[in-house]
Motif scaffolding. Structure first.
Motif, mmCIF file in Angstrom:
data_model
loop_
_atom_site.group_PDB
_atom_site.id
_atom_site.type_symbol
_atom_site.label_atom_id
_atom_site.label_comp_id
_atom_site.label_asym_id
_atom_site.label_seq_id
_atom_site.Cartn_x
_atom_site.Cartn_y
_atom_site.Cartn_z
ATOM 1 N N SER A 2 0.847 -1.196 0.000
ATOM 2 C CA SER A 2 0.000 0.000 0.000
ATOM 3 C C SER A 2 0.883 1.246 0.000
ATOM 4 O O SER A 2 2.021 1.194 0.452
ATOM 5 N N PRO A 3 0.333 2.363 -0.496
ATOM 6 C CA PRO A 3 1.114 3.610 -0.462
ATOM 7 C C PRO A 3 1.383 4.014 0.994
ATOM 8 O O PRO A 3 0.616 3.653 1.885
ATOM 9 N N ILE A 4 2.491 4.750 1.207
ATOM 10 C CA ILE A 4 2.787 5.189 2.580
ATOM 11 C C ILE A 4 1.946 6.416 2.941
ATOM 12 O O ILE A 4 1.568 6.605 4.089
ATOM 13 N N ILE A 5 1.690 7.247 1.924
ATOM 14 C CA ILE A 5 0.845 8.432 2.163
ATOM 15 C C ILE A 5 -0.283 8.442 1.137
ATOM 16 O O ILE A 5 -0.040 8.267 -0.055
ATOM 17 N N THR A 6 -1.478 8.632 1.618
ATOM 18 C CA THR A 6 -2.623 8.773 0.721
ATOM 19 C C THR A 6 -3.429 9.982 1.141
ATOM 20 O O THR A 6 -3.763 10.129 2.315
ATOM 21 N N LEU A 7 -3.738 10.872 0.180
ATOM 22 C CA LEU A 7 -4.667 11.967 0.456
ATOM 23 C C LEU A 7 -5.875 11.744 -0.428
ATOM 24 O O LEU A 7 -5.730 11.532 -1.644
ATOM 25 N N ARG A 8 -7.040 11.752 0.167
ATOM 26 C CA ARG A 8 -8.248 11.495 -0.597
ATOM 27 C C ARG A 8 -9.199 12.669 -0.468
ATOM 28 O O ARG A 8 -9.672 12.963 0.629
#
Lengths: 256, 216, 220
Positions: A2-8
């Motif tokens: 999974s990505p380490i940082i996700t902004l949604r």
């Protein structure tokens, strides 16, 4: 993985001003990402929200697969408390444009005291870690100086060592060379270059140094009006930008 | 409940009358302080080092010693050298002289707050010394001084009760007289406190308004 | 001059009382200044409000009125204090209110970036306050605190009006017993001046020591 940082769909406003306008962004583990774009486009705000220096007005930020601003309590999801925020912050380090070294402490203490206070490391271990990192950024002969006696470039290298002492998974660099005299930029970029070779460390930088962004990033994100207007490899974004605004921005920067 | 509202109501008119004396004492002392302060500030910029040092030393001495003892000094020593004044006059001169030492500093700081470049620009535009002062420097130096001076006036207002010790019958002393006549202290003292609080809150609010107007 | 020499014990007793009241009231004022100054910056509205009321009341009322109120009115509420205790309480509380504004403005003057850096380094709010903000605010507080302590020394003269035998009281006593005026008052003024010089000197030393490392580089 999974990505380490996700902004949604992240939204952030300052009064009537919309700084982040439904931003979506992902950063993979170990990835080196550069955020570029005109001032006021929301680049620094992205870093500041990830560091919890700014709250968000909508959307979701995840670090290492876990929500930053929310936490699970039993089966319910509730707003994060201070303990949760502190656990999340421990994964992230940040370096500021204005260095923000603590002027009342020597270089050694600036790097050593935070890990003693926050991680509770015993003094010898904290000192060893600090000395190693200070040497890494090439300032072993300045350990007992106060920040006020150092050049901007030296202060910024101490600030990098100070953040690294926590061994964060993600490092945020917020225009770290913008406050420096031109002749001091190189020494700070050299440290960043060295860090970029660390494959585990995720680096997100806001920068106006286009040449440098191109050289060390895996991916460039061009920001405008609180969104990503264009993204891609450095070759793609710098050589054949598809967005008119990107092209105009790059032309303006090159002429400067 | 030891607070007698009837008694308080009966003495309030006397106290309000006496506040007029207190307010008058404040304004007169403040005017004296503004004038003496100006002379001190000019003296501190004198060409003669002896004058500068002498005035600096004197202001430091006055600023480091109690107003009360200074008032005693004027009250008891002046008559011995043949100067007799009504207590009110002694009081306002003492209070005014005391604060002139602070106000001289306000003037100095105000003048120094104008950037050097303004003088240089005035010289470059061939203004004379006095025209540069009145047309370029003072218009910039005075506005920031106003709230500071006003705050000193409020401070002086709160020092006027000290004049009671040299027999000036102002607000505090009036309350004292009423209280000791009947040995009822709660009402007069509390009322005096409330009158002071009310007047200084109104005055501070006024200063904040002026400040807001000046900062823009 | 001989008068002063003969009265030396009277004057020294007065000086001693003045110094005791100055020191004790300064300690109280310092404690109140920190509590109220920090409370003014609290995130809890009620705490901020209480601090504001304290500061406005004790700054808004003339100290002599506060002193007389405590001296004459408290006994009616069955609170009986020694005059010297009353003096220390009144002067400490009043000057603490002034000091609170010094603490508040010095704390607010620490650059925001310092708090942000501490947050990024995962300091708790309390750790940030005591390890990062307060140590940088204290050097800024020292000069105004030095001035405040001189002001405090000066207002201790008022305690003579509630029968405490301080320097001013002794001056008045000497004036009444010897019928001399210039000599006792001058001697006492000089006495206050000397104490003030010592206070100034101590604060200068403290400022020099506290300034270490705070000569910020050219970038600020």
């Amino acid at each position: 993985m999974s990505p380490i940082i996700t902004l949604r769909d992240v939204r952030k406003t300052f009064g009537p001003l919309v700084v982040l306008d439904g931003l979506n962004m992902e950063v993979q583990r170990g990835e080196k990402v550069a955020l570029i774009g005109p001032s006021g486009s929301g680049k620094s705000t992205v870093l500041r929200t990830i560091m919890t220096l700014e709250t968000i007005d909508g959307g979701e930020i995840e670090i290492d697969g876990e929500s930053l601003w929310h936490m699970k309590r039993g089966s319910r999801v509730v707003p994060a408390n201070e303990a949760h925020l502190r656990r999340m912050r421990s994964k992230v380090g940040m370096v500021f444009q204005q260095f923000n070294l603590f002027p009342h402490w020597t270089v050694l203490k600036n790097v050593m005291n935070p890990v003693r206070t926050v991680l509770g490391l015993p003094e010898p271990e904290a000192r060893a870690r600090a000395e190693e990192l200070i040497a890494l950024v090439g300032l072993q002969d300045k350990v007992n100086q106060y920040p006020g006696r150092l050049s901007g470039g030296q202060q910024q290298r101490v600030a990098i060592a100070r953040a690294l002492a926590f061994r964060p998974k993600v490092m945020l660099f917020d225009e770290v060379t913008s406050a420096l005299d031109p002749e001091l930029v190189g020494e700070v970029l050299n440290v960043l270059r060295m860090l970029a070779h660390e494959h585990d460390l995720t680096m997100i930088m806001v920068t106006h140094q286009m040449g440098f962004a191109r050289e060390i990033s895996d991916r460039i994100l061009f920001f405008e009006h609180g969104r990503i207007a264009e993204e891609g490899t450095p070759e793609k974004v710098f050589n054949c930008p598809t967005n008119d605004r990107t092209r105009a921005f790059l032309t303006a920067v090159r002429q400067a | 409940m030891p607070f007698d509202f009837e008694f308080a109501k009966s003495i309030l008119p006397h106290l309000l009358e006496a506040s007029v004396i207190t307010i008058a004492a404040t304004f007169v002392s403040f005017a004296i302080a503004l004038v003496i302060g100006l002379f001190l500030a000019l003296g501190l910029r004198s060409r003669f080092a002896l004058v500068r040092r002498g005035i600096w030393g004197a202001t430091q001495f006055i600023r480091s010693t109690p107003l009360l003892v200074q008032l005693y000094f004027l009250f008891f020593v002046l008559p011995e050298i043949g100067i007799t004044m009504p207590p009110f006059l002694t009081g306002v001169i003492g209070l005014g002289a005391h604060y002139s030492c602070y106000i001289a500093e306000v003037y100095r700081a105000g003048l120094e707050s104008v950037p050097k470049g303004q003088w240089e620009a005035a010289v470059a535009l061939n203004y004379g010394r006095s025209r540069a002062m009145t047309e370029i420097i003072l218009p910039q130096a005075i506005p920031p001084m106003i709230p500071v001076l006003a705050n000193y006036m409020i401070t002086m207002f709160k020092d006027t009760p000290v004049m009671a010790s040299i027999t000036v019958i102002e607000l505090m002393q009036t309350a004292n007289i009423i209280a000791s006549e009947r040995f009822l202290y709660v009402e007069p003292m509390t009322l005096v406190g409330l009158i002071f609080l009310a007047l200084s809150l109104v005055a501070s609010f006024g200063v904040r308004l002026i400040e807001g107007r000046l900062v823009r | 001059m001989s008068l002063i020499y003969e009265a030396r014990w009277v004057l020294l007793e007065g000086a001693l009382n003045t110094i005791i009241i100055t020191l004790a009231a300064s300690l109280l004022a310092g404690a109140m200044a920190f509590s109220a100054g920090l409370a003014r910056l609290s995130s809890i509205a009620a705490v901020r409000c209480i601090a504001l009321v304290y500061i406005e009341v004790f700054r808004g009322v003339a100290l002599l009125v506060q002193l007389f109120w405590m001296f004459f009115v408290l006994p009616f509420f069955d609170i009986h204090l020694e005059p010297i205790t009353t003096a220390i309480l009144a002067i400490g509380l009043c000057n603490g209110a002034y000091g609170a504004e010094i603490v508040r403005s010095a704390i607010s003057a620490v650059p925001r970036g310092q708090r942000e850096a501490a947050c990024a380094l995962n300091y708790t709010r309390l750790q940030t306050l005591w390890r990062i903000v307060v140590p940088q605010a204290i050097p800024m507080m020292l000069p105004p605190f030095g001035n405040l302590m001189i002001e405090l020394l000066k207002v201790t003269a008022l305690v003579s009006l509630i029968t405490v035998h301080d320097l001013s009281f002794q001056a008045l006593t000497l004036q009444q017993t010897t019928m001399q005026t210039a000599a006792p008052f001058t001697a006492v003024l000089v006495g206050y001046f000397l104490i003030a010089l010592v206070i100034t000197g101590i604060f200068r030393l403290a400022e020099r020591r506290a300034g270490v490392g705070l000569d910020r580089g050219g970038l600020r």
